[in-house]
Design a protein around this motif. Structure first.
Motif, PDB file in Angstrom:
ATOM      1  N   VAL A  43       0.955  21.697  19.852  1.00 15.59           N
ATOM      2  CA  VAL A  43       1.442  21.706  18.464  1.00 15.59           C
ATOM      3  C   VAL A  43       0.351  21.163  17.539  1.00 15.59           C
ATOM      4  CG1 VAL A  43       3.098  20.628  16.874  1.00 15.59           C
ATOM      5  CG2 VAL A  43       3.892  21.653  19.015  1.00 15.59           C
ATOM      6  N   ARG A  44      -0.303  20.090  17.945  1.00 15.06           N
ATOM      7  CA  ARG A  44      -1.387  19.528  17.125  1.00 15.06           C
ATOM      8  C   ARG A  44      -2.546  20.520  16.978  1.00 15.06           C
ATOM      9  NH1 ARG A  44       0.489  14.627  19.800  1.00 15.06           N
ATOM     10  NH2 ARG A  44       1.228  13.228  18.164  1.00 15.06           N
ATOM     11  N   ILE A  45      -2.855  21.243  18.036  1.00 13.85           N
ATOM     12  CA  ILE A  45      -3.917  22.253  17.971  1.00 13.85           C
ATOM     13  C   ILE A  45      -3.544  23.342  16.961  1.00 13.85           C
ATOM     14  CG2 ILE A  45      -5.010  24.147  19.265  1.00 13.85           C
ATOM     15  CD1 ILE A  45      -4.981  22.210  21.720  1.00 13.85           C
ATOM     16  N   VAL A  46      -2.318  23.826  17.025  1.00 16.20           N
ATOM     17  CA  VAL A  46      -1.883  24.863  16.080  1.00 16.20           C
ATOM     18  C   VAL A  46      -1.936  24.330  14.656  1.00 16.20           C
ATOM     19  CG1 VAL A  46       0.092  26.267  15.332  1.00 16.20           C
ATOM     20  CG2 VAL A  46      -0.494  26.136  17.755  1.00 16.20           C
ATOM     21  N   LEU A  47      -1.489  23.093  14.433  1.00 12.44           N
ATOM     22  CA  LEU A  47      -1.557  22.507  13.093  1.00 12.44           C
ATOM     23  C   LEU A  47      -2.999  22.379  12.618  1.00 12.44           C
ATOM     24  CD1 LEU A  47       1.230  19.790  13.349  1.00 12.44           C
ATOM     25  CD2 LEU A  47       1.273  21.871  11.942  1.00 12.44           C
ATOM     26  N   ALA A  48      -3.897  21.993  13.507  1.00 13.86           N
ATOM     27  CA  ALA A  48      -5.309  21.874  13.127  1.00 13.86           C
ATOM     28  C   ALA A  48      -5.896  23.240  12.774  1.00 13.86           C
ATOM     29  CB  ALA A  48      -6.103  21.230  14.260  1.00 13.86           C
ATOM     30  N   LEU A  49      -5.559  24.255  13.553  1.00 11.13           N
ATOM     31  CA  LEU A  49      -6.116  25.584  13.319  1.00 11.13           C
ATOM     32  C   LEU A  49      -5.510  26.280  12.112  1.00 11.13           C
ATOM     33  CD1 LEU A  49      -6.444  26.907  16.971  1.00 11.13           C
ATOM     34  CD2 LEU A  49      -8.300  26.305  15.398  1.00 11.13           C
ATOM     35  N   ARG A  50      -4.324  25.877  11.706  1.00 10.12           N
ATOM     36  CA  ARG A  50      -3.688  26.577  10.580  1.00 10.12           C
ATOM     37  C   ARG A  50      -4.438  26.362   9.278  1.00 10.12           C
ATOM     38  NH1 ARG A  50      -0.244  22.966   7.554  1.00 10.12           N
ATOM     39  NH2 ARG A  50       0.856  24.602   6.438  1.00 10.12           N
ATOM     40  N   ASN A  51      -5.177  25.266   9.169  1.00 11.62           N
ATOM     41  CA  ASN A  51      -5.912  24.979   7.941  1.00 11.62           C
ATOM     42  C   ASN A  51      -7.402  25.254   8.070  1.00 11.62           C
ATOM     43  OD1 ASN A  51      -3.639  24.096   6.488  1.00 11.62           O
ATOM     44  ND2 ASN A  51      -3.714  22.134   7.535  1.00 11.62           N
ATOM     45  N   ALA A  52      -7.803  25.810   9.185  1.00  7.13           N
ATOM     46  CA  ALA A  52      -9.215  26.103   9.406  1.00  7.13           C
ATOM     47  C   ALA A  52      -9.372  27.562   9.797  1.00  7.13           C
ATOM     48  CB  ALA A  52      -9.761  25.213  10.519  1.00  7.13           C
ATOM     49  N   GLU A  53     -10.479  28.138   9.418  1.00 13.03           N
ATOM     50  CA  GLU A  53     -10.726  29.514   9.821  1.00 13.03           C
ATOM     51  C   GLU A  53     -10.892  29.591  11.336  1.00 13.03           C
ATOM     52  OE1 GLU A  53     -14.026  32.824   8.798  1.00 13.03           O
ATOM     53  OE2 GLU A  53     -13.124  31.743   7.116  1.00 13.03           O
ATOM     54  N   MET A 109     -12.324  26.776  14.895  1.00 12.20           N
ATOM     55  CA  MET A 109     -12.854  25.486  15.313  1.00 12.20           C
ATOM     56  C   MET A 109     -13.329  25.572  16.755  1.00 12.20           C
ATOM     57  SD  MET A 109      -9.898  22.994  13.751  1.00 12.20           S
ATOM     58  CE  MET A 109     -10.797  21.449  13.717  1.00 12.20           C
ATOM     59  N   SER A 110     -14.343  24.768  17.069  1.00 11.97           N
ATOM     60  CA  SER A 110     -14.822  24.673  18.448  1.00 11.97           C
ATOM     61  C   SER A 110     -13.921  23.719  19.227  1.00 11.97           C
ATOM     62  CB  SER A 110     -16.256  24.152  18.476  1.00 11.97           C
ATOM     63  OG  SER A 110     -16.286  22.790  18.062  1.00 11.97           O
ATOM     64  N   VAL A 111     -14.043  23.749  20.540  1.00 11.90           N
ATOM     65  CA  VAL A 111     -13.263  22.855  21.397  1.00 11.90           C
ATOM     66  C   VAL A 111     -13.561  21.395  21.046  1.00 11.90           C
ATOM     67  CG1 VAL A 111     -12.906  22.065  23.771  1.00 11.90           C
ATOM     68  CG2 VAL A 111     -13.090  24.502  23.286  1.00 11.90           C
ATOM     69  N   ASN A 112     -14.838  21.063  20.882  1.00 13.22           N
ATOM     70  CA  ASN A 112     -15.194  19.673  20.578  1.00 13.22           C
ATOM     71  C   ASN A 112     -14.624  19.215  19.245  1.00 13.22           C
ATOM     72  OD1 ASN A 112     -16.585  19.248  22.976  1.00 13.22           O
ATOM     73  ND2 ASN A 112     -18.514  19.991  22.122  1.00 13.22           N
ATOM     74  N   HIS A 113     -14.662  20.071  18.244  1.00 10.22           N
ATOM     75  CA  HIS A 113     -14.093  19.716  16.940  1.00 10.22           C
ATOM     76  C   HIS A 113     -12.582  19.530  17.058  1.00 10.22           C
ATOM     77  CE1 HIS A 113     -13.854  20.667  12.348  1.00 10.22           C
ATOM     78  NE2 HIS A 113     -13.460  19.452  12.638  1.00 10.22           N
ATOM     79  N   LEU A 114     -11.925  20.449  17.740  1.00  5.00           N
ATOM     80  CA  LEU A 114     -10.479  20.318  17.953  1.00  5.00           C
ATOM     81  C   LEU A 114     -10.151  19.042  18.721  1.00  5.00           C
ATOM     82  CD1 LEU A 114      -9.417  23.967  18.742  1.00  5.00           C
ATOM     83  CD2 LEU A 114      -8.404  22.500  16.988  1.00  5.00           C
ATOM     84  N   ALA A 115     -10.950  18.722  19.723  1.00  5.89           N
ATOM     85  CA  ALA A 115     -10.724  17.506  20.512  1.00  5.89           C
ATOM     86  C   ALA A 115     -10.781  16.272  19.616  1.00  5.89           C
ATOM     87  CB  ALA A 115     -11.752  17.409  21.637  1.00  5.89           C
ATOM     88  N   VAL A 138     -10.153  16.207  16.363  1.00  2.00           N
ATOM     89  CA  VAL A 138      -9.015  16.258  15.438  1.00  2.00           C
ATOM     90  C   VAL A 138      -7.721  15.826  16.117  1.00  2.00           C
ATOM     91  CG1 VAL A 138      -7.580  17.808  14.045  1.00  2.00           C
ATOM     92  CG2 VAL A 138     -10.072  17.981  13.932  1.00  2.00           C
ATOM     93  N   VAL A 139      -7.492  16.279  17.344  1.00  4.35           N
ATOM     94  CA  VAL A 139      -6.227  15.971  18.027  1.00  4.35           C
ATOM     95  C   VAL A 139      -6.325  14.729  18.913  1.00  4.35           C
ATOM     96  CG1 VAL A 139      -5.475  18.386  17.915  1.00  4.35           C
ATOM     97  CG2 VAL A 139      -6.565  17.522  20.008  1.00  4.35           C
ATOM     98  N   ASP A 140      -7.487  14.114  18.933  1.00  2.00           N
ATOM     99  CA  ASP A 140      -7.720  12.860  19.665  1.00  2.00           C
ATOM    100  C   ASP A 140      -7.437  12.999  21.161  1.00  2.00           C
ATOM    101  OD1 ASP A 140      -8.593  10.216  19.779  1.00  2.00           O
ATOM    102  OD2 ASP A 140      -6.565   9.415  19.551  1.00  2.00           O
ATOM    103  N   LYS A 141      -7.978  14.057  21.740  1.00  2.00           N
ATOM    104  CA  LYS A 141      -7.885  14.314  23.184  1.00  2.00           C
ATOM    105  C   LYS A 141      -9.271  14.666  23.691  1.00  2.00           C
ATOM    106  CE  LYS A 141      -3.401  13.952  23.507  1.00  2.00           C
ATOM    107  NZ  LYS A 141      -2.770  12.906  24.251  1.00  2.00           N
ATOM    108  N   SER A 142      -9.450  14.639  24.983  1.00  2.19           N
ATOM    109  CA  SER A 142     -10.750  14.999  25.553  1.00  2.19           C
ATOM    110  C   SER A 142     -10.983  16.505  25.401  1.00  2.19           C
ATOM    111  CB  SER A 142     -10.803  14.618  27.030  1.00  2.19           C
ATOM    112  OG  SER A 142      -9.995  15.502  27.788  1.00  2.19           O
ATOM    113  N   PRO A 143     -12.251  16.912  25.299  1.00  2.57           N
ATOM    114  CA  PRO A 143     -12.533  18.355  25.240  1.00  2.57           C
ATOM    115  C   PRO A 143     -11.975  19.109  26.447  1.00  2.57           C
ATOM    116  CG  PRO A 143     -14.465  17.113  24.571  1.00  2.57           C
ATOM    117  CD  PRO A 143     -13.460  16.108  25.097  1.00  2.57           C
ATOM    118  N   ALA A 144     -11.997  18.494  27.633  1.00  7.83           N
ATOM    119  CA  ALA A 144     -11.460  19.168  28.823  1.00  7.83           C
ATOM    120  C   ALA A 144      -9.962  19.426  28.679  1.00  7.83           C
ATOM    121  CB  ALA A 144     -11.735  18.328  30.067  1.00  7.83           C
TER     122      ALA A 144
END
Length: 121
Positions: free
Chosen positions: A33-43, A45-51, A53-59
């Motif tokens: 859900v956090r990933i979808v919320l992050a992507l909804r306002n961005a064209e 994002m890379s895995v590292n940037h998403l990580a 934003v959502v405060d999780k590891s890239p893996a």
């Protein structure tokens, strides 16, 4: 008339009900859900940037993105060694936003989305 409802998939007898349940199951995870919320306002994002934003590891984010990709909720673009993710369409975002609004109703008398609508009118 019944045939029209069946075609659009919105009748209780719809062949899409089970698939809709699978969509809800895919979104039944806080990180996704956090990933979808992050992507909804961005064209995109890379895995590292998403990580970040959502405060999780890239893996961990990569595993969640793989599931969202299999569900066709996100798509990718590769630039060199970096993979960028974006929402495939607006529907997953709308589902998540509506779920958050419903959650606001569950915890408060005047949900944030109603206060914002009232002040902008």
């Amino acid at each position: 008339m019944h045939a029209d409802k069946q075609m659009c998939g919105l009748s209780p007898e719809s062949e899409y009900v089970e698939l809709a349940v699978e969509v809800f199951a895919m979104l039944a995870d806080a990180t996704r859900v956090r990933i979808v919320l992050a992507l909804r306002n961005a064209e995109e994002m890379s895995v590292n940037h998403l990580a970040d934003v959502v405060d999780k590891s890239p893996a961990a984010v990569s595993q969640h993105l793989a599931k969202l990709r299999l569900a066709r909720m996100v798509s990718t673009r590769r630039e060199g060694t970096t993979v960028f993710y974006r929402l495939t369409d607006e529907h997953a975002s709308e589902l998540v936003v509506d779920a958050v609004k419903q959650a606001e109703h569950a915890v408060g008398n005047a949900p944030h989305h109603h206060r914002t609508a009232a002040t902008s009118a």
